[in-house]
Design a protein around this motif. Structure first.
Motif, mmCIF file in Angstrom:
data_model
loop_
_atom_site.group_PDB
_atom_site.id
_atom_site.type_symbol
_atom_site.label_atom_id
_atom_site.label_comp_id
_atom_site.label_asym_id
_atom_site.label_seq_id
_atom_site.Cartn_x
_atom_site.Cartn_y
_atom_site.Cartn_z
ATOM 1 N N ASN A 80 1.767 -18.783 21.713
ATOM 2 C CA ASN A 80 2.360 -19.455 20.560
ATOM 3 C C ASN A 80 1.215 -20.154 19.833
ATOM 4 O O ASN A 80 0.598 -21.071 20.379
ATOM 5 N N GLU A 83 1.313 -23.899 19.708
ATOM 6 C CA GLU A 83 1.031 -24.544 20.995
ATOM 7 C C GLU A 83 -0.461 -24.492 21.306
ATOM 8 O O GLU A 83 -1.037 -25.460 21.814
ATOM 9 N N ASN A 107 3.744 -11.179 23.885
ATOM 10 C CA ASN A 107 4.198 -10.716 22.575
ATOM 11 C C ASN A 107 3.285 -9.655 21.965
ATOM 12 O O ASN A 107 3.631 -9.063 20.956
ATOM 13 N N HIS A 117 -4.474 -15.197 14.554
ATOM 14 C CA HIS A 117 -4.194 -16.223 15.560
ATOM 15 C C HIS A 117 -5.431 -17.081 15.826
ATOM 16 O O HIS A 117 -5.387 -18.323 15.732
#
Length: 292
Positions: A80, A83, A107, A117
């Motif tokens: 995530n 996170e 994922n 990311h």
């Protein structure tokens, strides 16, 4: 940051509670043994089963105990992105020297998703970041071109490559820009990787044989292949047997056998099965860290 960097276990009591006094004892052991840096709450530190408050508390306790004597790299990876940013922010606030961020697991993002990311984390948190590719655990493999594209970001300073491929590490070393470090994430390949130009290793074996790992990496870094390979030969049994069951099961048993930590581990992991104990003990004896 170069040399032998221990992927430190998180000591736990039999009920799974984090044992902070044992953590301080372990840190003292590594400082005395020549470990070059400590990675707190990575895969070996059971990051997957520590809650966020525990995760941050272990990073904070490690930074405080080390007190600037060697670098502390905080494990901050998550699947995530929000996170991961929150954990990296906490690591920066705790005073960590860098953070280690694993490819998002489960994922399974695309290569473009990986770039987005890690770029989002690097843009959000002013702390040097080391990428971490371990496809055998995450289900996603960050390709060389993706890693090298991310290496252009000024806050992304290195990568831990644990794909099991020395050729992959050599391709990263050859393609890396100046100042971007490649670290071996496979203990059995670390000596060869450093002799090929890697900056060091982030090591499970260093939990059990830190002085020998430090000596081996130091020899490899100075280009003394004969000495490095001789030292690595003494470690090869540990490189193999510390993965006879999923990491960190064997490492936690071995550290407990050395009297440095309780043997606690969290579900869904279980303690080392008795059938594997003789081979792990034999590897420790071969490495000279345990007497017969």
């Amino acid at each position: 940051m170069t040399g032998s960097m221990v992927a430190l276990i998180t000591p736990m009591q039999a009920d799974g509670a984090v044992d902070f006094p044992a953590l301080l004892k372990l840190i003292d052991f590594h400082l005395a043994s020549g470990t070059d840096a400590i990675v707190a709450v990575g895969t070996t530190g059971e990051s997957a089963t520590l809650d966020v408050d525990e995760h941050i508390a272990v990073i904070d306790a490690t930074v405080r105990a080390v007190a600037g004597r060697i670098p502390v790299i905080a494990g901050t990876g998550a699947n995530n992105t929000r996170e991961a940013i929150a954990l990296a922010t906490a690591a920066a606030e705790a005073g960590a020297d860098a953070h280690l961020s694993v490819t998002p697991y489960y994922n399974r993002p695309t290569q473009a998703g990986l770039i987005a990311h890690f770029t989002a984390i690097a843009e959000a948190v002013d702390l040097p970041m080391i990428l971490y590719n371990v496809p055998g655990r995450t289900g996603v493999d960050m390709q060389v071109a993706t890693t090298l594209a991310l290496a252009a970001h000024p806050r992304i300073v290195g990568t831990k490559e644990a794909s099991g491929s020395l050729e992959r590490m050599r391709a990263l070393i050859d393609g890396a820009p100046s100042g971007f470090a490649v670290y071996s994430g496979d203990d059995n390949l670390s000596c060869a990787a450093i002799l090929s130009g890697a900056a060091g290793t982030i090591s499970v074996t260093a939990n059990v044989a830190p002085a020998l790992m430090h000596e081996m990496t130091a020899a490899a870094l100075r280009g003394d292949a004969e000495a490095a390979q001789a030292l690595d030969a003494r470690l090869m049994g540990l490189h193999r047997e510390l993965f006879c069951q999923p990491n960190p099961i064997p490492a936690k048993w071995a550290v407990a056998e050395l009297g440095l930590s309780p043997a606690g581990i969290r579900l869904p992991l279980l303690p080392l099965e008795p059938a594997f104990i003789p081979q792990v003990r034999a590897a420790m004896i071969d490495a000279g860290v345990l007497t017969v």
